[in-house]
Design an enzyme around this catalytic site. Structure first.
Site, PDB file in Angstrom:
ATOM      1  N   MET A 197      -2.194  -6.954   7.101  1.00  0.00           N
ATOM      2  CA  MET A 197      -3.197  -7.837   6.470  1.00  0.00           C
ATOM      3  C   MET A 197      -2.658  -8.506   5.216  1.00  0.00           C
ATOM      4  SD  MET A 197      -6.415  -5.228   6.782  1.00  0.00           S
ATOM      5  CE  MET A 197      -6.583  -4.115   8.198  1.00  0.00           C
ATOM      6  N   SER A 198      -1.350  -8.682   5.137  1.00  0.00           N
ATOM      7  CA  SER A 198      -0.785  -9.259   3.898  1.00  0.00           C
ATOM      8  C   SER A 198       0.471 -10.051   4.226  1.00  0.00           C
ATOM      9  CB  SER A 198      -0.456  -8.126   2.923  1.00  0.00           C
ATOM     10  OG  SER A 198       0.592  -7.316   3.434  1.00  0.00           O
ATOM     11  N   SER A 239       0.825  -1.216   0.000  1.00  0.00           N
ATOM     12  CA  SER A 239       0.000   0.000   0.000  1.00  0.00           C
ATOM     13  C   SER A 239       0.851   1.255   0.000  1.00  0.00           C
ATOM     14  CB  SER A 239      -0.832   0.082   1.287  1.00  0.00           C
ATOM     15  OG  SER A 239      -2.005  -0.613   1.165  1.00  0.00           O
ATOM     16  N   ALA A 277       2.540  -2.021   4.339  1.00  0.00           N
ATOM     17  CA  ALA A 277       2.228  -1.025   5.360  1.00  0.00           C
ATOM     18  C   ALA A 277       1.752  -1.805   6.575  1.00  0.00           C
ATOM     19  CB  ALA A 277       1.125  -0.103   4.850  1.00  0.00           C
ATOM     20  N   HIS A 305      -3.727   0.866  -5.189  1.00  0.00           N
ATOM     21  CA  HIS A 305      -3.013  -0.290  -5.750  1.00  0.00           C
ATOM     22  C   HIS A 305      -3.232  -0.271  -7.263  1.00  0.00           C
ATOM     23  CE1 HIS A 305      -2.310  -2.667  -1.948  1.00  0.00           C
ATOM     24  NE2 HIS A 305      -3.121  -1.711  -1.540  1.00  0.00           N
TER      25      HIS A 305
HETATM   26  N1  HPA Z   1      -3.329  -2.967  11.240  1.00  0.00           N
HETATM   27  C1  HPA Z   1      -3.424  -3.779  10.191  1.00  0.00           C
HETATM   28  N2  HPA Z   1      -2.986  -3.469   8.988  1.00  0.00           N
HETATM   29  C2  HPA Z   1      -2.400  -2.265   8.837  1.00  0.00           C
HETATM   30  C3  HPA Z   1      -2.262  -1.361   9.894  1.00  0.00           C
HETATM   31  C4  HPA Z   1      -2.762  -1.733  11.170  1.00  0.00           C
HETATM   32  O1  HPA Z   1      -2.680  -0.989  12.172  1.00  0.00           O
HETATM   33  N3  HPA Z   1      -1.634  -0.268   9.393  1.00  0.00           N
HETATM   34  C5  HPA Z   1      -1.411  -0.510   8.081  1.00  0.00           C
HETATM   35  N4  HPA Z   1      -1.862  -1.723   7.735  1.00  0.00           N
END
Ligand code: HPA
Length: 274
Positions: A211-212, A30, A113, A61
């Site tokens: 989340m990745s 991201s 990220a 994206h």
């Molecule tokens: N949590 C999950 N995914 C993320 C976060 C977070 O705080 N920041 C960026 N991606």
């Protein structure tokens, strides 16, 4: 059609676009996709043109493969990745990693990220991923093992290459970029975590959450790719700061992208003889 046949078709299609020699696969998280703009003599292939590739749905994206030279290395970059929370199967999420392997890559550089769980982290920090915790509630290798891809029970003792980590730390020092290190814990999303989940994450040894990355790294290790992982800590995790939102995530990546690009391109330049 089984995954092996799909891979053959996808690899042949990408090679036919002029993608010949590949050393490194790059997955740009991201807000970090701009690194692909530095690739020399690029060949860009939008995901929607590629057989068996899904199409990315998240704002920010772009959704293409970019092939060419970066720091003298032949790379193929994913500008935009596929997330489990978008509704793709784990097998679909990791398909591009298997394609990179099929194209001849020996290594994967994966970026994301992430939320900072370690209380010494600040938004804008970059973090070398030293290990991960799969908390996504699924696993990309569940099902019949594809013996041609890798073993039934892959070893994850060194999921993230120690030698790449050493290079990353030396490069960060040379460039005076502060590089944290730690364990990345993968959640499925799409909600951000609750404060209780973050306390749990910290208790079990996580330094960052996202989340990745976890599925892709598992698939990369399955096929034997060496992995370097870098997180951009875009925010402090839930309960550690005011409300979380995607805008802040994108703004932080925007702020650190110059250092992020310098770090990755210099690491690539320093990696020799894999
Ligand atoms: N949590 C999950 N995914 C993320 C976060 C977070 O705080 N920041 C960026 N991606």
């Amino acid at each position: 059609m089984n995954v092996q046949d799909q891979l053959r078709e996808t690899v042949a299609f990408i090679q036919a676009q002029g993608v010949q020699e590949v050393e490194f696969g790059l997955i740009l998280g991201s807000g970090l996709g701009e690194l692909a703009n530095d690739i020399q003599d690029p060949i860009c292939i939008p995901y929607e043109k590629i057989p068996h590739f899904p199409v990315s749905t998240v704002a920010g994206h772009a959704g293409q493969l970019v092939y060419g030279s970066l720091s003298g290395k032949k790379v193929i970059a994913m500008q935009g990745r596929f997330h489990y929370y978008e509704g793709y199967s784990m097998q679909t999420v990791v398909f591009p990693v298997r394609v990179m392997n099929g194209l001849g890559a020996h290594s994967l550089i994966v970026t994301n990220a992430a939320g900072g769980v370690n209380t010494s982290f600040t938004p804008g920090n970059l973090m070398l991923i030293t290990d991960h915790i799969n908390f996504m509630g699924n696993h990309p290798l569940i099902g019949k093992n594809e013996e041609n891809l890798g073993p039934r029970f892959p070893d994850m003792s060194e999921a993230y290459s120690h030698s790449y980590g050493q290079i990353a730390k030396k490069v960060a020092e040379k460039l005076t970029i502060s590089l944290q290190e730690g364990v990345y814990m993968g959640f499925s999303g799409p909600t951000y975590e609750t404060p209780a989940e973050i306390r749990f994450a910290r208790t079990i040894g996580a330094d960052a959450v996202g989340m990745s990355t976890v599925p892709e790294v598992i698939a990369a290790r399955h096929v034997g790719l060496n992995v370097l992982g870098i997180s951009c800590i875009t925010n402090l995790a839930s309960g550690m700061q005011a409300n979380l939102n995607h805008k802040e995530v994108v703004e932080t990546t925007e702020r650190v992208k110059v250092d992020f690009k310098r770090l990755i391109t210099t690491i690539l330049a320093e990696i020799k003889g894999v």
